[in-house]
Write a protein that holds these residues in place. Structure first.
Motif, PDB file in Angstrom:
ATOM      1  N   ALA A  22       0.825  -1.208   0.000  1.00 60.50           N
ATOM      2  CA  ALA A  22       0.000   0.000   0.000  1.00 60.50           C
ATOM      3  C   ALA A  22       0.861   1.261   0.000  1.00 60.50           C
ATOM      4  CB  ALA A  22      -0.919  -0.005   1.217  1.00 60.50           C
ATOM      5  N   ALA A  23       1.997   1.213   0.685  1.00 61.23           N
ATOM      6  CA  ALA A  23       2.894   2.370   0.700  1.00 61.23           C
ATOM      7  C   ALA A  23       3.463   2.643  -0.684  1.00 61.23           C
ATOM      8  CB  ALA A  23       4.023   2.145   1.710  1.00 61.23           C
ATOM      9  N   ARG A  24       3.870   1.580  -1.374  1.00 58.44           N
ATOM     10  CA  ARG A  24       4.374   1.767  -2.743  1.00 58.44           C
ATOM     11  C   ARG A  24       3.273   2.297  -3.653  1.00 58.44           C
ATOM     12  NH1 ARG A  24       6.443  -3.465  -1.692  1.00 58.44           N
ATOM     13  NH2 ARG A  24       5.071  -4.400  -3.262  1.00 58.44           N
ATOM     14  N   GLU A  25       2.061   1.781  -3.460  1.00 58.99           N
ATOM     15  CA  GLU A  25       0.939   2.224  -4.281  1.00 58.99           C
ATOM     16  C   GLU A  25       0.581   3.678  -3.991  1.00 58.99           C
ATOM     17  OE1 GLU A  25      -2.205   1.691  -7.135  1.00 58.99           O
ATOM     18  OE2 GLU A  25      -0.319   0.642  -6.699  1.00 58.99           O
ATOM     19  N   ALA A  26       0.619   4.062  -2.721  1.00 54.29           N
ATOM     20  CA  ALA A  26       0.327   5.447  -2.363  1.00 54.29           C
ATOM     21  C   ALA A  26       1.331   6.403  -3.002  1.00 54.29           C
ATOM     22  CB  ALA A  26       0.340   5.608  -0.840  1.00 54.29           C
ATOM     23  N   ASP A  30       0.576   9.265  -5.668  1.00 56.60           N
ATOM     24  CA  ASP A  30       0.777  10.572  -5.037  1.00 56.60           C
ATOM     25  C   ASP A  30      -0.320  10.833  -4.012  1.00 56.60           C
ATOM     26  OD1 ASP A  30       2.131  12.915  -4.511  1.00 56.60           O
ATOM     27  OD2 ASP A  30       1.118  14.060  -6.078  1.00 56.60           O
ATOM     28  N   ARG A  31      -0.571   9.835  -3.179  1.00 60.04           N
ATOM     29  CA  ARG A  31      -1.591   9.907  -2.135  1.00 60.04           C
ATOM     30  C   ARG A  31      -0.961   9.644  -0.776  1.00 60.04           C
ATOM     31  NH1 ARG A  31      -7.194  10.812  -3.874  1.00 60.04           N
ATOM     32  NH2 ARG A  31      -7.050  10.687  -6.145  1.00 60.04           N
ATOM     33  N   GLN A  98     -13.850   6.177   2.673  1.00 65.16           N
ATOM     34  CA  GLN A  98     -13.014   7.374   2.639  1.00 65.16           C
ATOM     35  C   GLN A  98     -11.733   7.167   1.837  1.00 65.16           C
ATOM     36  OE1 GLN A  98     -12.255   8.478   6.776  1.00 65.16           O
ATOM     37  NE2 GLN A  98     -14.079   7.355   7.382  1.00 65.16           N
ATOM     38  N   ALA A  99     -11.552   5.977   1.291  1.00 62.71           N
ATOM     39  CA  ALA A  99     -10.264   5.611   0.704  1.00 62.71           C
ATOM     40  C   ALA A  99     -10.261   5.728  -0.806  1.00 62.71           C
ATOM     41  CB  ALA A  99      -9.904   4.176   1.100  1.00 62.71           C
ATOM     42  N   ASP A 100      -9.105   6.075  -1.344  1.00 64.21           N
ATOM     43  CA  ASP A 100      -8.882   5.934  -2.773  1.00 64.21           C
ATOM     44  C   ASP A 100      -8.773   4.457  -3.116  1.00 64.21           C
ATOM     45  OD1 ASP A 100      -8.366   7.226  -5.312  1.00 64.21           O
ATOM     46  OD2 ASP A 100      -6.311   6.479  -5.139  1.00 64.21           O
ATOM     47  N   LEU A 101      -8.244   3.696  -2.163  1.00 64.29           N
ATOM     48  CA  LEU A 101      -8.028   2.256  -2.323  1.00 64.29           C
ATOM     49  C   LEU A 101      -7.849   1.671  -0.932  1.00 64.29           C
ATOM     50  CD1 LEU A 101      -7.362  -0.007  -4.504  1.00 64.29           C
ATOM     51  CD2 LEU A 101      -4.963   0.535  -4.074  1.00 64.29           C
ATOM     52  N   LEU A 102      -8.433   0.497  -0.690  1.00 69.75           N
ATOM     53  CA  LEU A 102      -8.252  -0.210   0.575  1.00 69.75           C
ATOM     54  C   LEU A 102      -7.418  -1.455   0.315  1.00 69.75           C
ATOM     55  CD1 LEU A 102      -8.981  -0.614   3.612  1.00 69.75           C
ATOM     56  CD2 LEU A 102     -10.948  -1.952   2.831  1.00 69.75           C
ATOM     57  N   VAL A 103      -6.387  -1.669   1.145  1.00 69.69           N
ATOM     58  CA  VAL A 103      -5.472  -2.792   0.965  1.00 69.69           C
ATOM     59  C   VAL A 103      -5.486  -3.649   2.225  1.00 69.69           C
ATOM     60  CG1 VAL A 103      -3.122  -3.498   0.364  1.00 69.69           C
ATOM     61  CG2 VAL A 103      -4.014  -1.306  -0.466  1.00 69.69           C
ATOM     62  N   LEU A 104      -5.677  -4.960   2.053  1.00 75.33           N
ATOM     63  CA  LEU A 104      -5.738  -5.891   3.168  1.00 75.33           C
ATOM     64  C   LEU A 104      -4.819  -7.076   2.926  1.00 75.33           C
ATOM     65  CD1 LEU A 104      -9.627  -6.132   3.630  1.00 75.33           C
ATOM     66  CD2 LEU A 104      -8.059  -4.622   4.854  1.00 75.33           C
ATOM     67  N   GLY A 105      -4.308  -7.636   4.016  1.00 69.69           N
ATOM     68  CA  GLY A 105      -3.617  -8.913   3.918  1.00 69.69           C
ATOM     69  C   GLY A 105      -4.629 -10.008   3.630  1.00 69.69           C
ATOM     70  N   SER A 106      -4.225 -10.980   2.841  1.00 70.32           N
ATOM     71  CA  SER A 106      -5.184 -12.002   2.438  1.00 70.32           C
ATOM     72  C   SER A 106      -5.542 -12.955   3.565  1.00 70.32           C
ATOM     73  CB  SER A 106      -4.650 -12.807   1.255  1.00 70.32           C
ATOM     74  OG  SER A 106      -3.470 -13.490   1.623  1.00 70.32           O
ATOM     75  N   ARG A 186       2.497   1.961 -13.376  1.00 68.02           N
ATOM     76  CA  ARG A 186       3.674   1.086 -13.330  1.00 68.02           C
ATOM     77  C   ARG A 186       4.500   1.130 -14.614  1.00 68.02           C
ATOM     78  NH1 ARG A 186      -0.118  -0.672 -10.163  1.00 68.02           N
ATOM     79  NH2 ARG A 186       0.316  -1.942  -8.335  1.00 68.02           N
ATOM     80  N   ARG A 187       3.981   1.831 -15.629  1.00 66.15           N
ATOM     81  CA  ARG A 187       4.582   1.792 -16.969  1.00 66.15           C
ATOM     82  C   ARG A 187       4.717   0.352 -17.435  1.00 66.15           C
ATOM     83  NH1 ARG A 187       9.365   6.407 -16.293  1.00 66.15           N
ATOM     84  NH2 ARG A 187       7.947   8.104 -15.700  1.00 66.15           N
TER      85      ARG A 187
END
Length: 300
Positions: A22-26, A30-31, A98-106, A186-187
């Motif tokens: 999620a940190a890499r995605e943010a 640019d979030r 409230q999220a642009d994206l929610l990320v969870l462990g599977s 990701r290009r």
């Protein structure tokens, strides 16, 4: 203020991998990144206060552990955290709004335990109106990239394909746009996969069976897929698109394609009845069998 990427954390290896992803995605989006830990509140009583104190301590430990990991590998991300009271599914669904994206462990040790047999995380996937990404334990930054020339893991090489599983009978703009955006961020190349199965004698009317043979059906589906994606190719001219049409089950085709992908994107139709939690057979199979991060995008 920009809506954040939100990661649910519980101290498990899966949630730590999810937080790092999620940190890499943010950073790509640019979030800001917000870490959320859900703890169960106990009413006042004989065990209430000690239990609540222990929950708060676990929450602080889980968020601190995730923060330390993120700061060591993605130091430039804008990071905040919060602890909220459960029930876990309701709290995470509220966070997702409230999220642009929610990320969870599977899978996880507490709130996300047992995804594969029907857990909080699966409940979130089945009901969230915002995109949700599931990340397996052990997911690393290098896993998104092609290996180096000597075969070793690398983050300096290009990203593996983003794979989009598409249903041409119900092609949804939200799902397609999400996949194109992820490929652009990701290009990476976008591989769009459609799987078709020959109609049975029961499903066709009199005289229909001999009208089109399998090679012709495949060619027609290929042309239909190309037409559906034409407007998106124009909108994202710098994104290379590979169209794949295969005969067989969609779940099998997607699991195979995702074996060498940085991300798999699938859609989930929103239920007209909010109390009904359904993710569909293809998404269900992806949750069970896909090893790369899985994005589930809800659509009407």
């Amino acid at each position: 203020m920009l809506s954040p990427v939100i990661a649910g954390v519980d101290g498990s290896a899966e949630s730590l991998a999810a937080a790092e992803w999620a940190a890499r995605e943010a950073l790509r989006r640019d979030r800001p990144l917000r870490l959320v830990h859900v703890w169960d509140w106990h009413p006042r009583g004989h065990d209430g206060e000690p239990a609540n104190a222990a929950q708060r301590q676990l929450a602080r430990h889980a968020t601190r552990q995730a923060e330390e990991r993120i700061r060591s590998v993605v130091p430039d991300v804008l990071l905040t955290d919060e602890q909220v009271e459960g029930p876990a599914t309701a709290a995470l669904l509220k966070a997702a709004e409230q999220a642009d994206l929610l990320v969870l462990g599977s899978r996880g040790l507490t709130g996300f335990t047992g995804l594969l047999v029907g857990s909080v995380a699966q409940g979130v996937v089945a009901k969230a109106t915002r995109p949700v990404v599931l990340v397996r334990a052990g997911e690393e930054a290098e896993d998104e990239h092609f290996p180096a020339d000597d075969g070793s893991p690398s983050t300096r090489t290009g990203c593996l394909d983003v794979v989009l599983g598409i249903d041409l009978a119900d092609a949804c703009d939200e799902v397609i746009e999400f996949a194109f955006e992820e490929a652009q961020l990701r290009r990476a190349r976008l591989r769009v996969v459609y799987a078709w199965q020959p109609p049975s004698a029961i499903s066709l009317g009199p005289g229909d069976i001999a009208l089109v043979n399998d090679p012709q059906r495949a060619e027609e589906w290929q042309g239909f897929l190309h037409a559906v994606l034409a407007v998106w190719r124009d909108k994202y001219p710098d994104t290379e698109v590979l169209e794949t049409v295969v005969e067989g089950k969609a779940s099998t085709a997607l699991v195979r394609a995702a074996s060498v992908a940085s991300l798999l994107v699938v859609g989930r139709r929103l239920s007209e009845r909010p109390t009904v939690s359904r993710i569909g057979p293809v998404t269900h199979a992806a949750v069970h069998h896909v090893g790369c991060p899985l994005a589930v995008v809800a659509h009407a």
